[in-house]
Design a protein around this motif. Structure first.
Motif, PDB file in Angstrom:
ATOM      1  N   VAL A 172      14.714  -7.326  20.122  1.00 24.08           N
ATOM      2  CA  VAL A 172      16.163  -7.243  20.054  1.00 24.08           C
ATOM      3  C   VAL A 172      16.613  -6.156  19.089  1.00 24.08           C
ATOM      4  O   VAL A 172      17.740  -5.674  19.148  1.00 24.08           O
ATOM      5  N   ASP A 197      12.631 -12.592  27.365  1.00 21.19           N
ATOM      6  CA  ASP A 197      12.564 -11.954  26.054  1.00 21.19           C
ATOM      7  C   ASP A 197      11.110 -11.813  25.661  1.00 21.19           C
ATOM      8  O   ASP A 197      10.325 -12.740  25.829  1.00 21.19           O
ATOM      9  N   HIS A 223      10.076 -11.605  22.731  1.00 20.18           N
ATOM     10  CA  HIS A 223       9.826 -12.276  21.452  1.00 20.18           C
ATOM     11  C   HIS A 223       9.224 -11.380  20.395  1.00 20.18           C
ATOM     12  O   HIS A 223       8.454 -11.845  19.545  1.00 20.18           O
ATOM     13  N   ASP A 224       9.514 -10.111  20.447  1.00 18.90           N
ATOM     14  CA  ASP A 224       8.991  -9.219  19.426  1.00 18.90           C
ATOM     15  C   ASP A 224       7.478  -9.176  19.378  1.00 18.90           C
ATOM     16  O   ASP A 224       6.894  -8.697  18.419  1.00 18.90           O
TER      17      ASP A 224
END
Lengths: 319, 319
Positions: free
Chosen positions: B70, B97, B99-100
């Motif tokens: 994000v 996503d 989730h990094d």
DNA sequence: CACAGCAGATTAATCGTTTTACCTATGAGG
DNA sequence: CCTCATAGGTAAAACGATTAATCTGCTGTG
């Protein structure tokens, strides 16, 4: 191409029913059979065809998410939190954009329904109402609406901002929002003025009126509370051009804890939301609605102070 | 509850096949019959059950979108553009996503596949590779990868930034990125130095090394080109604290045209991307891949200068 | 008059899963 | 030795659409 339920069944010479029952753990299947079936499923890399399943069960395991105008900078984190919460509950998230237009908001919802969503989470565009839908709906931040499932405590957040400023000794405070047409902003400002100390003077200002903030600070206001970090940033740079610096010349608090708030220098003190908690509750409410149909009661989740560097403690004049 | 195809058929005493054919305009159905069927469909508010359709056709009309961490502030506009482009082509967008985490990126893709996507658009996390997938994939901005379908011209953008600065007379320019680990940032910086005039001095700086930007400006550098508006904002506020003001004391250009770029004062000159065009091409490529399976060739879309107020024209010293 | 051709509609199979109702041994109880 | 419960499994009917193959009257033609 992809393995089907019946492939497992054939390979093991059992019926498809047995395989289904074994994998879902529902019927009466011997432990040994279950083990063999699971092993074979694994070996083939089987995963159930979602359409077959959805058609039969009437559930697609997908929910829709309708977001307001992209201008809302909370968008990314909110979306992410919703996706993560949905994932926890084994739901995928279909996303739709309301195109900055209230009319399109309903179109977007219709599309989500037509695509097969089991339910919809909507953060409505300001000033719009969410009509009745053929599937369950959870509305976030619709301060008035009956469909509202959870909202942030915007008024409480405003109160926290003013409280913090007052604790630091500020008494002449500017409360600045962008436009009166946003209920959220009005509510935040409302919370601010509601928290004013008896001896404090709070002045409500709207950017749409092009107020003379520089003049007001020069006239003795010592602090500004805004309804958004974006506004805070705008003000901060404008006042900077006028030679007014943070935090020595005035104090400033933002709202929403946007990405840049921690990066600028001095770092912006602001009011943050727990997007994760809001999302979690919204999804929880929605899944309940989907599974049991029982209406859920609306909840308010608190906001919190993110203490950084733009609020200065004023020297006490009298004690 | 909701009307089915067969409801229309029964009401009109025709077969379900006729109704399907009439609505899709595929088979041989008399004009009169088509009209009657459409009328009835309308009256009932019929819309086809997506699962029935998907099960039969093998197409869910849904594509997946995998977004990177994000932290990438392009996220919201990119997502929005993808959703809009997908909509044009009658596709819904399932969002996931990463989730990094690079590992989770593949998990995310698997989830999208398991949910029934027809294809996937992915903007990969920096430093990750997108493995082979069971369904078509279009990768955005994977500068090296074979699966890449479209990327922004990051190098060209860097060149534009430096070109603009040089036209305004600047010769000693600081090029500052955040971290060397980002290929995109390295490419942008690469484009910058590649565009240097013979008599110009460009200095590459990385924030991860905590360079003394204030000192360098005091030593005679007149301009800064950054790889992101975020960095520009950070620098701008830091230099402001040191008494260096825009645009009189130095010039500054950002990258990405983030929301706040036009709001701050002076407004930030920056390099913008046509997210819409990138999205359009990505979706076009993906739909082709889905429909025909034919590989599409990778494209590069240009970036453009967003001319605002932070670049100052230097007085000509000699002519 | 017989038959080919065609428009307009229908039949029935199919996609992949879930789930109810049913079947069949097997062992226990009387 | 007969009955019966039960564990373990299967057959088959959905779910709602699409579509290839087929059927049914007609019309026009040789």
């Amino acid at each position: 191409m992809k393995p089907r339920l019946s492939d497992i069944a054939r390979n093991l010479s059992v019926s498809a029913a047995t395989v289904s029952l074994a994998l879902s753990g529902k019927g009466r299947v011997s432990n040994e059979m279950v083990a063999r079936i699971k092993a074979e499923a694994n070996r083939l890399g089987y995963s159930p065809n979602p359409m077959g399943k959805a058609l039969r069960t009437g559930r697609s395991q997908v929910i829709g998410l309708v977001l307001p105008d992209v201008a809302n900078p909370l968008f990314p984190r909110m979306a992410r939190s919703i996706v993560m919460a949905a994932e926890e509950h084994d739901f995928g998230v279909l996303i739709a954009d309301s195109h900055d237009s209230p009319a399109k908001q309903n179109e977007a919802m219709k599309r989500l329904v037509d695509l097969g969503s089991d339910g919809i989470v909507v953060i409505p565009r300001k000033g719009t109402e969410v009509g009745p839908q053929p599937i369950p709906v959870a509305v976030i931040d619709a301060l008035g609406s009956a469909q509202n499932v959870v909202s942030a405590d915007h008024a409480g957040g405003g109160a926290i901002a003013i409280g913090h400023l007052q604790e630091a000794g500020h008494r002449r405070i500017l409360c600045v929002g962008e436009t009166r047409s946003s209920l959220v902003q009005r509510t935040r400002i409302g919370g601010m003025v509601g928290a004013a100390a008896p001896d404090a003077q709070l002045l409500q200002l709207w950017l749409e009126d092009a107020p003379d903030v520089v003049g007001l600070i020069r006239d003795g206001a010592t602090a500004i509370a805004t309804t958004s970090d974006m506004i805070a940033l705008q003000l901060l740079t404008e006042l900077g051009k006028a030679g007014l610096n943070l935090p020595e010349d005035y104090s400033l608090v933002g709202f929403d804890n946007l990405d840049f708030a921690g990066i600028i220098s001095p770092a912006l003190t602001t009011i943050g939301t727990s997007e994760a908690e809001i999302a979690e509750r919204a999804i929880l409410g929605l899944t309940r609605l989907i599974n049991s149909g029982a209406p859920v009661e609306s909840q308010v989740v608190p906001m919190h102070l993110v203490r950084r560097e733009t609020v200065k403690q004023l020297a006490r004049r009298k004690n």
